[in-house]
Design a protein around this motif. Sequence first.
Motif, PDB file in Angstrom:
ATOM      1  N   MET A  95      45.975  46.296  32.703  1.00 45.47           N
ATOM      2  CA  MET A  95      46.597  45.069  33.179  1.00 45.47           C
ATOM      3  C   MET A  95      46.833  45.180  34.685  1.00 45.47           C
ATOM      4  O   MET A  95      47.271  46.223  35.180  1.00 45.47           O
ATOM      5  N   VAL A  96      46.528  44.096  35.397  1.00 46.90           N
ATOM      6  CA  VAL A  96      46.584  44.134  36.857  1.00 46.90           C
ATOM      7  C   VAL A  96      46.973  42.752  37.368  1.00 46.90           C
ATOM      8  O   VAL A  96      46.748  41.741  36.688  1.00 46.90           O
ATOM      9  N   SER A  97      47.561  42.714  38.552  1.00 41.13           N
ATOM     10  CA  SER A  97      47.835  41.432  39.209  1.00 41.13           C
ATOM     11  C   SER A  97      46.887  41.284  40.390  1.00 41.13           C
ATOM     12  O   SER A  97      45.687  41.254  40.198  1.00 41.13           O
ATOM     13  N   LYS A  98      47.383  41.269  41.637  1.00 37.90           N
ATOM     14  CA  LYS A  98      46.500  41.062  42.779  1.00 37.90           C
ATOM     15  C   LYS A  98      46.083  42.365  43.461  1.00 37.90           C
ATOM     16  O   LYS A  98      45.026  42.429  44.089  1.00 37.90           O
ATOM     17  N   GLY A  99      46.913  43.403  43.372  1.00 38.10           N
ATOM     18  CA  GLY A  99      46.584  44.681  44.004  1.00 38.10           C
ATOM     19  C   GLY A  99      45.643  45.483  43.129  1.00 38.10           C
ATOM     20  O   GLY A  99      45.980  45.835  41.998  1.00 38.10           O
ATOM     21  N   GLY A 100      44.445  45.814  43.654  1.00 42.88           N
ATOM     22  CA  GLY A 100      43.425  46.437  42.809  1.00 42.88           C
ATOM     23  C   GLY A 100      43.175  47.908  43.035  1.00 42.88           C
ATOM     24  O   GLY A 100      42.242  48.464  42.445  1.00 42.88           O
ATOM     25  N   HIS A 101      43.987  48.583  43.847  1.00 28.81           N
ATOM     26  CA  HIS A 101      43.687  49.985  44.166  1.00 28.81           C
ATOM     27  C   HIS A 101      43.736  50.877  42.928  1.00 28.81           C
ATOM     28  O   HIS A 101      42.866  51.736  42.744  1.00 28.81           O
ATOM     29  N   CYS A 102      44.724  50.691  42.074  1.00 28.58           N
ATOM     30  CA  CYS A 102      44.808  51.510  40.853  1.00 28.58           C
ATOM     31  C   CYS A 102      43.709  51.138  39.865  1.00 28.58           C
ATOM     32  O   CYS A 102      43.100  52.025  39.240  1.00 28.58           O
ATOM     33  N   ILE A 161      45.429  43.392  21.906  1.00 31.03           N
ATOM     34  CA  ILE A 161      45.610  44.811  21.589  1.00 31.03           C
ATOM     35  C   ILE A 161      45.157  45.096  20.163  1.00 31.03           C
ATOM     36  O   ILE A 161      44.475  46.087  19.892  1.00 31.03           O
ATOM     37  N   ASP A 162      45.535  44.213  19.247  1.00 33.55           N
ATOM     38  CA  ASP A 162      45.168  44.383  17.846  1.00 33.55           C
ATOM     39  C   ASP A 162      43.663  44.179  17.642  1.00 33.55           C
ATOM     40  O   ASP A 162      43.004  44.987  16.971  1.00 33.55           O
ATOM     41  N   GLU A 163      43.104  43.125  18.222  1.00 37.64           N
ATOM     42  CA  GLU A 163      41.676  42.831  18.072  1.00 37.64           C
ATOM     43  C   GLU A 163      40.806  43.955  18.632  1.00 37.64           C
ATOM     44  O   GLU A 163      39.758  44.297  18.056  1.00 37.64           O
ATOM     45  N   GLN A 164      41.213  44.517  19.750  1.00 32.53           N
ATOM     46  CA  GLN A 164      40.414  45.541  20.422  1.00 32.53           C
ATOM     47  C   GLN A 164      40.757  46.952  19.955  1.00 32.53           C
ATOM     48  O   GLN A 164      40.175  47.924  20.422  1.00 32.53           O
ATOM     49  N   LYS A 165      41.722  47.052  19.041  1.00 38.55           N
ATOM     50  CA  LYS A 165      42.167  48.357  18.534  1.00 38.55           C
ATOM     51  C   LYS A 165      42.520  49.278  19.701  1.00 38.55           C
ATOM     52  O   LYS A 165      42.134  50.463  19.733  1.00 38.55           O
ATOM     53  N   ALA A 166      43.252  48.733  20.655  1.00 36.01           N
ATOM     54  CA  ALA A 166      43.610  49.477  21.859  1.00 36.01           C
ATOM     55  C   ALA A 166      44.677  50.521  21.544  1.00 36.01           C
ATOM     56  O   ALA A 166      45.684  50.222  20.892  1.00 36.01           O
ATOM     57  N   ASP A 167      44.432  51.743  22.013  1.00 37.92           N
ATOM     58  CA  ASP A 167      45.405  52.827  21.847  1.00 37.92           C
ATOM     59  C   ASP A 167      46.423  52.847  22.982  1.00 37.92           C
ATOM     60  O   ASP A 167      47.524  53.377  22.824  1.00 37.92           O
ATOM     61  N   LEU A 168      46.028  52.297  24.131  1.00 38.71           N
ATOM     62  CA  LEU A 168      46.819  52.448  25.348  1.00 38.71           C
ATOM     63  C   LEU A 168      46.766  51.177  26.180  1.00 38.71           C
ATOM     64  O   LEU A 168      45.715  50.530  26.273  1.00 38.71           O
ATOM     65  N   VAL A 169      47.899  50.819  26.780  1.00 36.92           N
ATOM     66  CA  VAL A 169      47.970  49.722  27.751  1.00 36.92           C
ATOM     67  C   VAL A 169      48.393  50.328  29.081  1.00 36.92           C
ATOM     68  O   VAL A 169      49.424  51.013  29.159  1.00 36.92           O
ATOM     69  N   ILE A 170      47.591  50.086  30.129  1.00 37.87           N
ATOM     70  CA  ILE A 170      47.865  50.656  31.444  1.00 37.87           C
ATOM     71  C   ILE A 170      48.268  49.529  32.391  1.00 37.87           C
ATOM     72  O   ILE A 170      47.488  48.608  32.630  1.00 37.87           O
ATOM     73  N   LEU A 171      49.479  49.608  32.911  1.00 36.74           N
ATOM     74  CA  LEU A 171      49.948  48.620  33.878  1.00 36.74           C
ATOM     75  C   LEU A 171      49.587  49.130  35.272  1.00 36.74           C
ATOM     76  O   LEU A 171      50.332  49.892  35.884  1.00 36.74           O
ATOM     77  N   ALA A 172      48.428  48.690  35.756  1.00 38.71           N
ATOM     78  CA  ALA A 172      47.879  49.175  37.022  1.00 38.71           C
ATOM     79  C   ALA A 172      48.299  48.235  38.151  1.00 38.71           C
ATOM     80  O   ALA A 172      47.490  47.496  38.701  1.00 38.71           O
ATOM     81  N   ARG A 173      49.601  48.262  38.468  1.00 32.65           N
ATOM     82  CA  ARG A 173      50.226  47.334  39.410  1.00 32.65           C
ATOM     83  C   ARG A 173      50.202  45.916  38.849  1.00 32.65           C
ATOM     84  O   ARG A 173      49.849  44.966  39.537  1.00 32.65           O
ATOM     85  N   TYR A 174      50.583  45.797  37.593  1.00 34.67           N
ATOM     86  CA  TYR A 174      50.778  44.503  36.950  1.00 34.67           C
ATOM     87  C   TYR A 174      52.195  44.058  37.287  1.00 34.67           C
ATOM     88  O   TYR A 174      53.170  44.654  36.832  1.00 34.67           O
TER      89      TYR A 174
END
Length: 286
Positions: A95-102, A161-174
Amino acid sequence: MALIKPDFVLLLSCVDRKGLVAAIANSIASQDCNIVQNSQFGDAATGRFFMRISFAAPDDVTVESFSEAFMPVATAYNLDWKVHDLKVKQRAIIMVSKGGHCLNDLLYRTATSYLPMTVTSIVSNHLTWKRRADHEDIPYYHLPVTPDTKAEQEARLLELIDEQKADLVILARYMQVLSDDLCRKLEGRAINIHHSFLPGFKGARPYHRAYDRGVKMVGATAHYVTADLDEGPIIAQDVSIVDHADTVDDLIAQGQESESRVLTRAVKAHCEHRVMLNNLRTVVFK
């Protein structure tokens, strides 16, 4: 001589007691498995014992078969435990907003196999990084959020998250605060990056406020997300030195580099099953 590569990782914790390590090792050996690396930690303050064991196994050993054979030891010592198949990569939503460095660092490290994970999608409240996602052939979900639509937006995120069977959510400057309910549902599987040593300089324009205070170093903190804003268990931290001649832009550049580095380090530790929760703290095995 070729190095032996592990096939599985066993994580466990329990009340510390005599004979524990021997019983675990004997159980692993009884399944014709070979321990490749063993790390352990006894917390004197709580009396809890933590252990990470990576091991090689015969072709016919699976998570299910190992777990069944290991159950007598797990029951006898009242272990909190889980075994992970290293051939199975973690599935992550970024997950990200406008800053994309991470975001950019995570995508590069994933593409070069430094991070053992699969990025199932990128979710953002802006369209800024859609072209980047398209270039990587990664699904991009634009989920704008306002106070009136926050509940609906978070419900859609949980569906993804459920549809993609995601194990992890990364807040990359969200740059959105998750609701308490969502934080509880993602406990132990959502990682955030913060722009300083917590709890310093929370809120807007942190680097400007740090500059005004004449800080001598800037840093970053990666932690698990909890309902207590920016106060979750810390996984990784780092700093860089600030010179008296540095400008605000210099601080921002240094801080962004630290944020990218620290977040990637935390994600790597999580995906390699090196992090264990210890109340409000973490045990991070090398």
